[in-house]
Design an enzyme around this catalytic site. Structure first.
Site, PDB file in Angstrom:
ATOM      1  N   ASP A  89     -11.125   2.511   3.523  1.00  0.00           N
ATOM      2  CA  ASP A  89     -11.366   1.070   3.419  1.00  0.00           C
ATOM      3  C   ASP A  89     -12.859   0.777   3.223  1.00  0.00           C
ATOM      4  O   ASP A  89     -13.231  -0.335   2.859  1.00  0.00           O
ATOM      5  CB  ASP A  89     -10.902   0.371   4.718  1.00  0.00           C
ATOM      6  CG  ASP A  89      -9.644  -0.454   4.505  1.00  0.00           C
ATOM      7  OD1 ASP A  89      -9.318  -0.748   3.337  1.00  0.00           O
ATOM      8  OD2 ASP A  89      -8.989  -0.802   5.511  1.00  0.00           O
ATOM      9  N   GLN A  96      -4.835  -1.622   9.558  1.00  0.00           N
ATOM     10  CA  GLN A  96      -4.668  -2.948   8.971  1.00  0.00           C
ATOM     11  C   GLN A  96      -5.246  -4.009   9.920  1.00  0.00           C
ATOM     12  O   GLN A  96      -4.891  -4.077  11.089  1.00  0.00           O
ATOM     13  CB  GLN A  96      -3.178  -3.224   8.712  1.00  0.00           C
ATOM     14  CG  GLN A  96      -2.896  -4.505   7.965  1.00  0.00           C
ATOM     15  CD  GLN A  96      -3.456  -4.520   6.545  1.00  0.00           C
ATOM     16  OE1 GLN A  96      -3.312  -3.562   5.786  1.00  0.00           O
ATOM     17  NE2 GLN A  96      -4.108  -5.618   6.179  1.00  0.00           N
ATOM     18  N   LYS A 144       0.840  -1.200   0.000  1.00  0.00           N
ATOM     19  CA  LYS A 144       0.000   0.000   0.000  1.00  0.00           C
ATOM     20  C   LYS A 144       0.878   1.254   0.000  1.00  0.00           C
ATOM     21  O   LYS A 144       0.608   2.218  -0.715  1.00  0.00           O
ATOM     22  CB  LYS A 144      -0.940  -0.010   1.219  1.00  0.00           C
ATOM     23  CG  LYS A 144      -2.044  -1.054   1.065  1.00  0.00           C
ATOM     24  CD  LYS A 144      -2.798  -1.358   2.345  1.00  0.00           C
ATOM     25  CE  LYS A 144      -3.735  -2.534   2.109  1.00  0.00           C
ATOM     26  NZ  LYS A 144      -4.439  -3.003   3.310  1.00  0.00           N
TER      27      LYS A 144
END
Ligand code: NAD
Length: 289
Positions: free
Chosen positions: A120, A97, A53
């Site tokens: 997200d 995460q 990422k």
């Protein structure tokens, strides 16, 4: 006839170059899209995802920050960091995460992220917006699937879509996005009886289970679009999806390979969401919170 391969790597490359152009345009207005990633603990897979990422951010000219914490971090410290980032004008997207250690409440952490920075697409506000067809940050993997189909010129309207898997991050939102596109959606999961009876009716079959060779050719309707979300290792330790690719491609109309199908799209859509957040960003509004 062998299926047409949906090349996620190529499609992803094309979309990333479009994102890079938009990032350059934004920079002219003195806005650099910024993504903050929070990583807790030492999970190797999480570490690899986070690296990819960050690399994607760098390649697209975005600003990225990584905050690493030990497994033992207190939930309150994590929540404080998120609150700080919610008010940081250089950061437009915040990503925690997953998975988090057991002593940390994942729901609480996700809900602490400002919905305007939830790139997200996991915050209940964004999920609710997605369900009611409003503008929202869409979860990256399901969003990536929809973009793959769009790029291939495949219209889901009126099609029978079968989604195997009902996780909050892949299965459920994938079905919802297909419903938003006017498909007839069936969810299958670990308690589904006679899975094959469902999958054989699927014009579009999405497998998000996490078991190698789970979907063999006999589960697939001739000419179906097969989307393989699974990331597994086969007996030789090689990366593979849920679908027995070699035999499935002989019966499917379109199929995504693993690697090189859905996978590259997930990070691409994260970059897209971060760009979108930066474009919508209004510092004055954030400061009043
Ligand atoms: P999960 O473990 O949360 O969900 C798996 C789902 O499979 C469950 O809903 C379960 O009901 C269903 N299932 C299990 N056994 C079944 C059976 N015998 N029959 C029918 N359904 C069954 O996993 P997840 O987070 O949704 O991820 C699924 C897979 O997708 C994993 O392999 C994961 O690594 C992969 N994944 C890939 C990406 C990507 O970017 N390509 C992103 C996220 C997840």
């Amino acid at each position: 006839m062998a299926a047409q391969i949906i090349n996620g790597k190529e499609i992803s490359k094309k979309i990333r170059s479009e994102i890079a152009k938009e990032v350059d345009e934004l920079k002219k207005l003195n806005v650099i899209p910024g993504l903050a990633v929070i990583l807790v603990g030492n999970n190797q897979a999480s570490r690899t995802y986070v690296k990819s990422k960050q690399k994607a951010c760098q390649e697209l000219g975005m600003h990225s920050l990584l905050f690493e914490y030990p497994e033992t971090i207190e939930e309150s410290e994590l929540l404080n960091k998120i609150e700080e980032l919610n008010h940081d004008d250089t950061i437009h997207g915040i990503l925690v995460q997953l998975p988090l250690p057991e002593h940390i409440n994942e729901v609480k952490v996700i809900e602490a992220i400002s919905p305007d920075k939830d790139v997200d697409g996991f915050h209940p506000i964004n999920i609710g917006r997605m369900m009611t067809g409003q503008d929202a940050f869409l979860p990256c993997t399901p969003y990536g699937i929809m973009v793959l189909l769009k790029e291939m010129g495949i219209d889901a309207a009126g099609k029978n879509v079968v989604v195997i898997g009902r996780s909050n991050i892949v299965g459920k939102p994938s079905g919802q996005l297909f419903l938003n596109e006017n498909a007839t959606v069936t969810y299958c999961h670990s308690k589904t009886k006679d899975l094959k009876a469902h999958t054989k009716k699927a014009d579009i079959l999405v497998s998000a289970v996490g078991k190698a060779n789970f979907i063999t050719a006999d589960f697939i309707k001739e000419g179906a679009v097969v989307i393989d979300v699974g990331i597994n290792r086969n007996e030789d330790g090689k990366l593979c999806g849920d679908v027995a690719f070699e035999e499935a491609k002989e019966i499917a109309g379109y199929i995504t390979p693993v690697p090189g199908g859905v996978g590259p799209m997930t990070i691409t859509m994260l970059m897209y969401n971060t760009l979108k957040a930066a474009k919508k960003f209004q510092p004055a509004l954030q400061k009043t919170k």
